[in-house]
Design a protein around this motif. Structure first.
Motif, PDB file in Angstrom:
ATOM      1  N   ALA A 263      62.871   1.958  17.347  1.00 15.58           N
ATOM      2  CA  ALA A 263      63.741   3.070  17.749  1.00 15.58           C
ATOM      3  C   ALA A 263      63.112   3.763  18.940  1.00 15.58           C
ATOM      4  O   ALA A 263      61.922   3.571  19.251  1.00 15.58           O
ATOM      5  N   TRP A 284      72.919  -2.008  17.055  1.00 16.18           N
ATOM      6  CA  TRP A 284      71.688  -2.790  16.950  1.00 16.18           C
ATOM      7  C   TRP A 284      71.582  -3.831  18.054  1.00 16.18           C
ATOM      8  O   TRP A 284      72.609  -4.344  18.539  1.00 16.18           O
ATOM      9  N   LEU A 331      69.066   0.703  17.756  1.00 14.24           N
ATOM     10  CA  LEU A 331      67.928   0.211  17.002  1.00 14.24           C
ATOM     11  C   LEU A 331      67.768  -1.278  17.294  1.00 14.24           C
ATOM     12  O   LEU A 331      68.712  -1.932  17.751  1.00 14.24           O
TER      13      LEU A 331
END
Length: 394
Positions: A263, A284, A331
């Motif tokens: 992150a 993601w 992420l």
């Protein structure tokens, strides 16, 4: 190239086995002067004597034994494929003809094959026609869309690629014996290998081999594996597959690795250990489907009974992951070792959550029965010495 003339190599093997020019000439259906000429030519190209001459006969030197061993392995690959097409092909097929067949198998087009080989289209067409005439059967099916290899042609092309790779190994070993760096090492590498293993291994290898060429290939695992099996890649380094993907390769584990979730430095999920439901709500960056990392990523949500994230960018690039994650809106799921550099420099941070699943074996993949050159062995030894398993997690 010492291996350019296959007929010379067959004559050389006959002399090495018989210990006699006369017997080799009879076995190969050529004159004694032709045998002598072939041996002299090979010795000139190798820049070293290949035989010790004595009244008792011809005995391979160290260089001769290197060439003999590699040539035996090469013909053991190619001769069965040639003989299956026609019994006399092993004696008469030439390297230019086989190179034309390999290139046409790959491109499915005579013009493109000629471009690959750097020759004219009629040269390629003539080489294929000569093989087909001797085989008394077509090796390609012609159509307006191109040419399609027959089953026998495909098998011969694969055998020829591997045989040529074996003879290239001979060139490299003979050069090594003479104190010259010959050829190059071709490695198929996954992102983890390129960021963690290879830099350390190359630094150690270059201390002893400062000039030998090295080529690192990246791409999907399936493409790298195909290149390995064709003899275009010497070995692979990266995450191993379970089970072994095909029967003609072997895997050697080097160390274990785990996955982390990356992150941005100010990401809100850094405040407290997140749960899987919280992770599912974010966009993601993840590896391609069917890779070991992606399988573990998907399993993290499946095991929790939570729908997988919908916003996904598939990539194997740590640079792209780093740039996207730094904005605090994405992420990434990536190898712990692969992310160490970015984490240690404060570019990104690892969330306090463990990706479930066992650690992943990282290692080397070789062709079954592959025999490395001394230089390749040195580079492999340097990779084995990389202490990846002892690296502390980010």
């Amino acid at each position: 190239m010492i291996a350019e003339n296959l007929r010379h190599l067959r004559v050389f093997l006959a002399v090495a086995e018989c210990g006699s020019v006369t017997q080799a000439a009879a076995r190969c259906y050529v004159s004694q002067p032709a045998v002598t000429q072939a041996i002299n030519k090979l010795e000139t190209l190798s820049d070293r004597p290949l035989f010790q001459r004595s009244p008792q006969g011809f005995f391979p030197t160290e260089a001769g034994e290197i060439l003999r061993r590699r040539a035996v392995r090469a013909f053991a690959l190619i001769d069965p494929a040639l003989a299956e097409i026609a019994p006399r092909l092993p004696r008469i097929a030439t390297r230019p003809q086989l190179k034309a067949l390999v290139a046409t198998n790959e491109t499915r087009n005579f013009t493109l094959a000629a471009r690959v080989l750097g020759v004219s289209q009629p040269t390629v067409h003539r080489a294929i026609a000569q093989l087909e005439r001797e085989a008394a059967q077509p090796l390609f099916r012609r159509s307006p869309q191109g040419v399609m290899p027959t089953r026998a042609s495909t098998a011969l092309a694969r055998a020829a690629r591997l045989a040529f790779a074996e003879l290239a190994q001979a060139e490299a070993e003979l050069g090594d014996l003479a104190g010259r760096e010959v050829g190059r090492i071709v490695i198929g590498a996954t992102p983890l290998a390129r960021s963690h293993i290879l830099p350390r291994a190359f630094a150690a290898f270059r201390a002893n081999r400062p000039r030998l060429g090295i080529k690192v290939l990246d791409g999907p695992y399936s493409e790298l594996l195909a290149g390995l099996r064709r003899g275009e890649v010497d070995f692979l380094v990266g995450a191993l597959r379970d089970p072994v993907p095909v029967e003609d390769v072997v895997q050697e584990p080097l160390f274990e690795d785990r996955l982390v979730v990356l992150a941005g430095a100010e990401h809100p999920l850094l405040a407290a250990p997140p749960d899987v439901a919280q992770l599912a709500a974010w966009p993601w960056l993840v590896p391609r489907e069917n890779t070991p990392t992606r399988v573990q990523f998907d399993a993290m949500f499946d095991a929790a009974g939570i729908a997988r994230p919908e916003s996904l960018i598939e990539t194997g690039s740590v640079v792209l992951m780093r740039e996207m994650v730094q904005d605090g809106r994405h992420l990434a799921c990536v190898s712990r070792l692969q992310a160490m550099g970015e984490v240690s420099r404060g570019m990104v941070r690892a969330l306090s959550i463990e990706v479930p699943g066992r650690s992943r074996p990282i290692g080397l993949t070789f062709r079954t029965d592959w025999q490395p050159t001394p230089a390749q062995s040195q580079l492999i030894a340097a990779m084995r010495a990389v202490e990846g398993a002892k690296a502390s997690p980010p």
